[in-house]
Design a protein around this motif. Structure first.
Motif, PDB file in Angstrom:
ATOM      1  N   LEU A 155       0.864  -1.177   0.000  1.00  0.00           N
ATOM      2  CA  LEU A 155       0.000   0.000   0.000  1.00  0.00           C
ATOM      3  C   LEU A 155       0.899   1.225   0.000  1.00  0.00           C
ATOM      4  CD1 LEU A 155      -2.807   1.248   0.101  1.00  0.00           C
ATOM      5  CD2 LEU A 155      -2.686   1.171   2.600  1.00  0.00           C
ATOM      6  N   ASN A 156       0.823   1.988  -1.083  1.00  0.00           N
ATOM      7  CA  ASN A 156       1.680   3.165  -1.262  1.00  0.00           C
ATOM      8  C   ASN A 156       3.157   2.803  -1.158  1.00  0.00           C
ATOM      9  OD1 ASN A 156      -0.567   4.890  -1.571  1.00  0.00           O
ATOM     10  ND2 ASN A 156      -0.760   5.098   0.645  1.00  0.00           N
ATOM     11  N   GLY A 157       3.516   1.643  -1.750  1.00  0.00           N
ATOM     12  CA  GLY A 157       4.909   1.214  -1.795  1.00  0.00           C
ATOM     13  C   GLY A 157       5.414   0.532  -0.547  1.00  0.00           C
ATOM     14  N   VAL A 158       4.619   0.430   0.510  1.00  0.00           N
ATOM     15  CA  VAL A 158       5.031  -0.195   1.770  1.00  0.00           C
ATOM     16  C   VAL A 158       4.333  -1.546   1.894  1.00  0.00           C
ATOM     17  CG1 VAL A 158       5.126   0.028   4.282  1.00  0.00           C
ATOM     18  CG2 VAL A 158       5.379   2.057   2.831  1.00  0.00           C
ATOM     19  N   ARG A 159       5.108  -2.575   2.182  1.00  0.00           N
ATOM     20  CA  ARG A 159       4.543  -3.921   2.271  1.00  0.00           C
ATOM     21  C   ARG A 159       3.592  -4.041   3.449  1.00  0.00           C
ATOM     22  NH1 ARG A 159       7.863  -9.563   1.409  1.00  0.00           N
ATOM     23  NH2 ARG A 159       6.147 -10.996   1.804  1.00  0.00           N
ATOM     24  N   ILE A 160       2.444  -4.644   3.203  1.00  0.00           N
ATOM     25  CA  ILE A 160       1.439  -4.838   4.247  1.00  0.00           C
ATOM     26  C   ILE A 160       1.825  -6.051   5.077  1.00  0.00           C
ATOM     27  CG2 ILE A 160      -0.985  -5.339   4.701  1.00  0.00           C
ATOM     28  CD1 ILE A 160      -1.681  -3.883   2.135  1.00  0.00           C
ATOM     29  N   THR A 161       1.957  -5.881   6.379  1.00  0.00           N
ATOM     30  CA  THR A 161       2.333  -6.958   7.287  1.00  0.00           C
ATOM     31  C   THR A 161       1.174  -7.256   8.230  1.00  0.00           C
ATOM     32  OG1 THR A 161       3.310  -5.367   8.829  1.00  0.00           O
ATOM     33  CG2 THR A 161       4.761  -6.309   7.149  1.00  0.00           C
ATOM     34  N   ALA A 162       1.405  -8.259   9.072  1.00  0.00           N
ATOM     35  CA  ALA A 162       0.346  -8.690   9.988  1.00  0.00           C
ATOM     36  C   ALA A 162       0.046  -7.642  11.052  1.00  0.00           C
ATOM     37  CB  ALA A 162       0.753 -10.005  10.662  1.00  0.00           C
ATOM     38  N   GLU A 163       0.973  -6.681  11.243  1.00  0.00           N
ATOM     39  CA  GLU A 163       0.731  -5.658  12.261  1.00  0.00           C
ATOM     40  C   GLU A 163      -0.439  -4.752  11.894  1.00  0.00           C
ATOM     41  OE1 GLU A 163       3.621  -6.584  11.185  1.00  0.00           O
ATOM     42  OE2 GLU A 163       4.514  -7.417  13.013  1.00  0.00           O
ATOM     43  N   ARG A 164      -0.711  -4.639  10.598  1.00  0.00           N
ATOM     44  CA  ARG A 164      -1.858  -3.811  10.191  1.00  0.00           C
ATOM     45  C   ARG A 164      -3.109  -4.680  10.304  1.00  0.00           C
ATOM     46  NH1 ARG A 164      -0.155   0.179   5.339  1.00  0.00           N
ATOM     47  NH2 ARG A 164      -2.090   1.094   6.102  1.00  0.00           N
ATOM     48  N   GLY A 165      -3.695  -4.657  11.494  1.00  0.00           N
ATOM     49  CA  GLY A 165      -4.727  -5.623  11.841  1.00  0.00           C
ATOM     50  C   GLY A 165      -5.964  -5.592  10.962  1.00  0.00           C
ATOM     51  N   ARG A 166      -6.262  -4.441  10.361  1.00  0.00           N
ATOM     52  CA  ARG A 166      -7.462  -4.359   9.532  1.00  0.00           C
ATOM     53  C   ARG A 166      -7.247  -4.963   8.156  1.00  0.00           C
ATOM     54  NH1 ARG A 166      -8.380   0.095   8.066  1.00  0.00           N
ATOM     55  NH2 ARG A 166      -6.534   1.218   8.767  1.00  0.00           N
ATOM     56  N   PHE A 167      -5.998  -5.260   7.794  1.00  0.00           N
ATOM     57  CA  PHE A 167      -5.687  -5.943   6.540  1.00  0.00           C
ATOM     58  C   PHE A 167      -5.403  -7.413   6.856  1.00  0.00           C
ATOM     59  CE2 PHE A 167      -4.766  -1.566   5.484  1.00  0.00           C
ATOM     60  CZ  PHE A 167      -5.223  -1.454   4.178  1.00  0.00           C
ATOM     61  N   VAL A 168      -6.138  -8.305   6.222  1.00  0.00           N
ATOM     62  CA  VAL A 168      -5.978  -9.741   6.453  1.00  0.00           C
ATOM     63  C   VAL A 168      -5.588 -10.389   5.127  1.00  0.00           C
ATOM     64  CG1 VAL A 168      -7.063 -11.871   7.250  1.00  0.00           C
ATOM     65  CG2 VAL A 168      -7.708  -9.671   8.279  1.00  0.00           C
ATOM     66  N   GLN A 169      -4.388 -11.002   5.090  1.00  0.00           N
ATOM     67  CA  GLN A 169      -3.902 -11.671   3.889  1.00  0.00           C
ATOM     68  C   GLN A 169      -4.223 -13.158   3.988  1.00  0.00           C
ATOM     69  OE1 GLN A 169       0.009 -10.299   2.351  1.00  0.00           O
ATOM     70  NE2 GLN A 169       0.196  -9.175   4.278  1.00  0.00           N
ATOM     71  N   HIS A 170      -4.819 -13.697   2.928  1.00  0.00           N
ATOM     72  CA  HIS A 170      -5.202 -15.101   2.882  1.00  0.00           C
ATOM     73  C   HIS A 170      -4.225 -15.877   1.993  1.00  0.00           C
ATOM     74  CE1 HIS A 170      -8.982 -13.867   4.758  1.00  0.00           C
ATOM     75  NE2 HIS A 170      -9.044 -12.903   3.835  1.00  0.00           N
ATOM     76  N   VAL A 171      -4.185 -17.198   2.197  1.00  0.00           N
ATOM     77  CA  VAL A 171      -3.219 -18.028   1.486  1.00  0.00           C
ATOM     78  C   VAL A 171      -3.552 -18.172   0.004  1.00  0.00           C
ATOM     79  CG1 VAL A 171      -2.591 -19.331   3.543  1.00  0.00           C
ATOM     80  CG2 VAL A 171      -4.520 -20.091   2.153  1.00  0.00           C
ATOM     81  N   ASN A 172      -4.760 -17.896  -0.387  1.00  0.00           N
ATOM     82  CA  ASN A 172      -5.149 -18.061  -1.794  1.00  0.00           C
ATOM     83  C   ASN A 172      -4.932 -16.794  -2.615  1.00  0.00           C
ATOM     84  OD1 ASN A 172      -7.108 -16.552  -0.566  1.00  0.00           O
ATOM     85  ND2 ASN A 172      -8.843 -17.671  -1.427  1.00  0.00           N
ATOM     86  N   GLY A 173      -4.128 -15.868  -2.108  1.00  0.00           N
ATOM     87  CA  GLY A 173      -3.817 -14.675  -2.866  1.00  0.00           C
ATOM     88  C   GLY A 173      -4.836 -13.575  -2.757  1.00  0.00           C
ATOM     89  N   THR A 174      -5.666 -13.583  -1.735  1.00  0.00           N
ATOM     90  CA  THR A 174      -6.672 -12.541  -1.552  1.00  0.00           C
ATOM     91  C   THR A 174      -6.310 -11.701  -0.331  1.00  0.00           C
ATOM     92  OG1 THR A 174      -8.079 -14.015  -0.242  1.00  0.00           O
ATOM     93  CG2 THR A 174      -8.463 -13.911  -2.621  1.00  0.00           C
ATOM     94  N   LEU A 175      -6.839 -10.485  -0.319  1.00  0.00           N
ATOM     95  CA  LEU A 175      -6.599  -9.544   0.780  1.00  0.00           C
ATOM     96  C   LEU A 175      -7.934  -8.949   1.203  1.00  0.00           C
ATOM     97  CD1 LEU A 175      -4.534  -7.813   2.485  1.00  0.00           C
ATOM     98  CD2 LEU A 175      -4.725  -6.123   0.648  1.00  0.00           C
ATOM     99  N   SER A 176      -8.172  -8.959   2.495  1.00  0.00           N
ATOM    100  CA  SER A 176      -9.400  -8.377   3.039  1.00  0.00           C
ATOM    101  C   SER A 176      -9.054  -7.074   3.750  1.00  0.00           C
ATOM    102  CB  SER A 176     -10.078  -9.342   4.017  1.00  0.00           C
ATOM    103  OG  SER A 176     -10.486 -10.521   3.352  1.00  0.00           O
TER     104      SER A 176
END
Length: 585
Positions: free
Chosen positions: A275-296
């Motif tokens: 997001l804006n060139g910065v990798r989304i990590t697990a610390e950003r709790g409102r962003f949830v990365q799934h194993v099938n290549g989707t992002l919530s």
């Protein structure tokens, strides 16, 4: 009839010679065993035989794991002799032709390596084989394999069983033909009995493969089979089948983003998001990365606006797709009423029930605690501000806490923007600039989002030429003209329009020419500068020439010194020789 523990010496039959232990056939030829022994795998309590037929009529002796068995042929009677009490007569016999038979196979006692030795006085011949209990065939492993397109794939089918099972590979229900003469080059090869090599893989080689194993026990004709499947994935450079699309969200909305690439084996690809060139990590709790290549994205905020990028990589390469996320803030007009509710709080406007613990809700604006006053009302989970002012613009955050231990239960943020009509400040009405200098026109105006800034020159719409000498600032409040010309002089009007009101102001740009004194000073300064530069260059040249001359002089002086030394040494040698010759005479 002999006593116990006594020894007796018996005679050998006609044609045999005794060596104190065995009777050997007298022959001038070394015996040869007709049939080689083969390994046998027998189930318990089954009968098994090892034939040992040899030429020259030799004496036959059997060994198990290097130790001689206590059974041999009685050459006089042709019957088996048992002189080892560890081998019962009811389990093992030896025929007249040397065939060893185990009547009831006991794996614990009979498993091992059996060796038949045929001896004559000319020598001996040996054959051996293993006797073991069979082990049911099984496939230990047939793992999934991934390979980059164009590389060789190695499929390993790990098998276990006794006897060694036969392995066959299948694809699509058909057996893989290892020796296909119609192919211009070898496509498949068995590196060993259980390893299949596929050369120069293509996308057609991907799919489900089967490893089938089969073994047979010859004695009792028992068949064992097993089968396992494995997937071969041939990876190509990832390609997005559909790109991400720009989305516009309201604060508090949730959105699912999906990366769709040209593969069915997502587990072999690595997905991550930026997001804006910065990798989304697990610390950003409102962003949830799934194993099938989707992002919530849960509970979107105005701060989440920006460019979202999906990056996918595998063994071959990397691909990415991006889109813009726009999260609209909550807009309130100036002098209106701001009403916000903490959505995660169980507290309501109604009175709490008796005996039921309620949560305490606190509100902050840009991390500053809000308290009730004549404009702000904090009641349970609701925040009310009346009337709204531009100072109320910012990020509001509600935190609900348990009353007993004060632990944070939940928190939620919301961005509030205040819309107000544009306001003019004190703008300088006249700007004077000298020809070829820089002119800056700045309008002191304040406006909220949604306002449109338009410029006019001498009553006509003004747009900056494409010469990079006329530039607007990002908010279009400032106009900068580099190397101003007389044609730039005039009356500039800045108009700001908004749904809540419009304002405009004028600035006159005056351009004056260079005065003779200024021109003379400028010319004199230029001439002085040129003269100073020329002097500096001349001094540098003189210094450089002096250094070169000094080096040349030192080099010549050194050569003269060396030559003089050589001359002096040679003259000294000649004088010495002349003095020696005079002394001799």
């Amino acid at each position: 009839d002999i006593s116990r523990n006594s020894s007796v010496c018996l005679g050998c039959p006609r044609g045999y010679v005794g060596d104190g232990i065995d009777c050997r056939v007298y022959s001038v030829n070394v015996p040869r065993v007709f049939n080689p022994l083969v390994d046998q795998y027998v189930s318990p309590d089954f009968r098994v035989s090892f034939p040992c037929l040899a030429t020259e009529g030799p004496a036959i002796n059997w060994y198990k794991d290097g130790q001689r068995l206590g059974v041999a042929l009685d050459f006089l009677t042709g019957y088996s002799l048992y002189f080892n009490l560890l081998i019962p007569r009811s389990r093992m016999t030896l025929s007249q032709h040397g065939t060893l038979t185990i009547l009831r196979f006991d794996p614990a006692r009979d498993s091992g390596r059996y060796e038949c030795v045929a001896r004559t006085t000319a020598g001996e011949s040996r054959v051996a084989a293993n006797l073991q209990q069979p082990v049911s065939v099984s496939i230990v492993s047939f793992p999934d394999t991934a390979v980059a397109i164009g590389n060789d794939a190695v499929l390993v089918c790990g098998v276990n069983g006794r006897p060694e099972p036969a392995v066959t590979f299948f694809k699509g229900g058909e057996v893989i033909d290892i020796n296909n003469a119609s192919r211009p080059e070898t496509k498949y090869k068995l590196q060993s009995d259980n390893i299949l090599v596929i050369y120069k893989t293509t996308l057609d080689d991907a799919g489900m493969y089967e490893c089938r194993v089969r073994s047979v026990i010859a004695v009792n004709s028992v068949f064992n089979t097993a089968m396992a499947t494995g997937t071969l994935s041939v990876l190509d450079v990832p390609i997005f089948l559909s790109s991400l699309s720009d989305v516009m969200l309201e604060e508090g909305d949730s959105q699912l983003f999906t990366c769709i690439v040209n593969t069915s084996s997502l587990s072999l690809h690595t997905f991550f998001w930026k997001l804006n060139g910065v990798r989304i990590t697990a610390e950003r709790g409102r962003f949830v990365q799934h194993v099938n290549g989707t992002l919530s994205l849960l509970d979107a905020l105005h701060a989440d606006s920006g460019r979202l990028e999906c990056v996918v990589s595998n063994l071959v390469g990397v691909a990415s797709s991006s889109a813009m996320i726009t999260v609209q803030a909550s807009w309130f007009d100036v002098n209106s009423t701001i009403s916000l509710t903490c959505p995660d709080s169980s507290s309501t406007d109604s009175a709490p029930s008796a005996g039921v613990a309620t949560t305490t809700v606190t509100w902050t604006l840009d991390n500053v605690l809000l308290a009730s006053n004549n404009r702000v009302t904090v009641e349970n989970a609701r925040l009310t501000i009346r009337p709204a002012t531009p100072a109320d613009d910012g990020v509001y955050r509600c935190v609900s806490q348990l009353p007993n231990n004060g632990a944070s239960r939940s928190s939620r943020s919301r961005t509030v923007r205040i819309a107000f009509p544009p306001r003019l400040g004190s703008t300088t009405p006249t700007v004077s600039s000298v020809e070829l200098s820089r002119a800056v026109i700045t309008i002191d105006v304040t406006f909220s989002s949604g306002a449109m800034v338009t410029w006019f020159k001498d009553g006509r719409p003004y747009t900056t030429p494409s010469d990079e000498l006329h530039m607007f600032s990002s908010d279009r409040r400032t106009l900068t003209i580099c190397a101003v010309q007389f044609s730039d002089a005039g009356v500039y009007t800045c108009m700001v329009t908004h749904r809540l009101g419009n304002v405009s102001t004028q600035v006159t740009l005056e351009v004056t020419s260079l005065t003779p004194e200024a021109a003379t000073k400028s010319s004199a300064s230029y001439i002085v500068g040129v003269i100073v530069a020329a002097c500096v260059v001349a001094v540098l040249i003189v210094v450089l020439v002096a250094i070169i001359c000094l080096l040349v002089r030192r080099q010549k002086t050194g050569e003269l010194t060396i030559n003089s030394r050589r001359i002096s040494s040679s003259s000294g040698g000649e004088s010495a020789r002349s003095s020696s010759s005079s002394s001799s005479s």
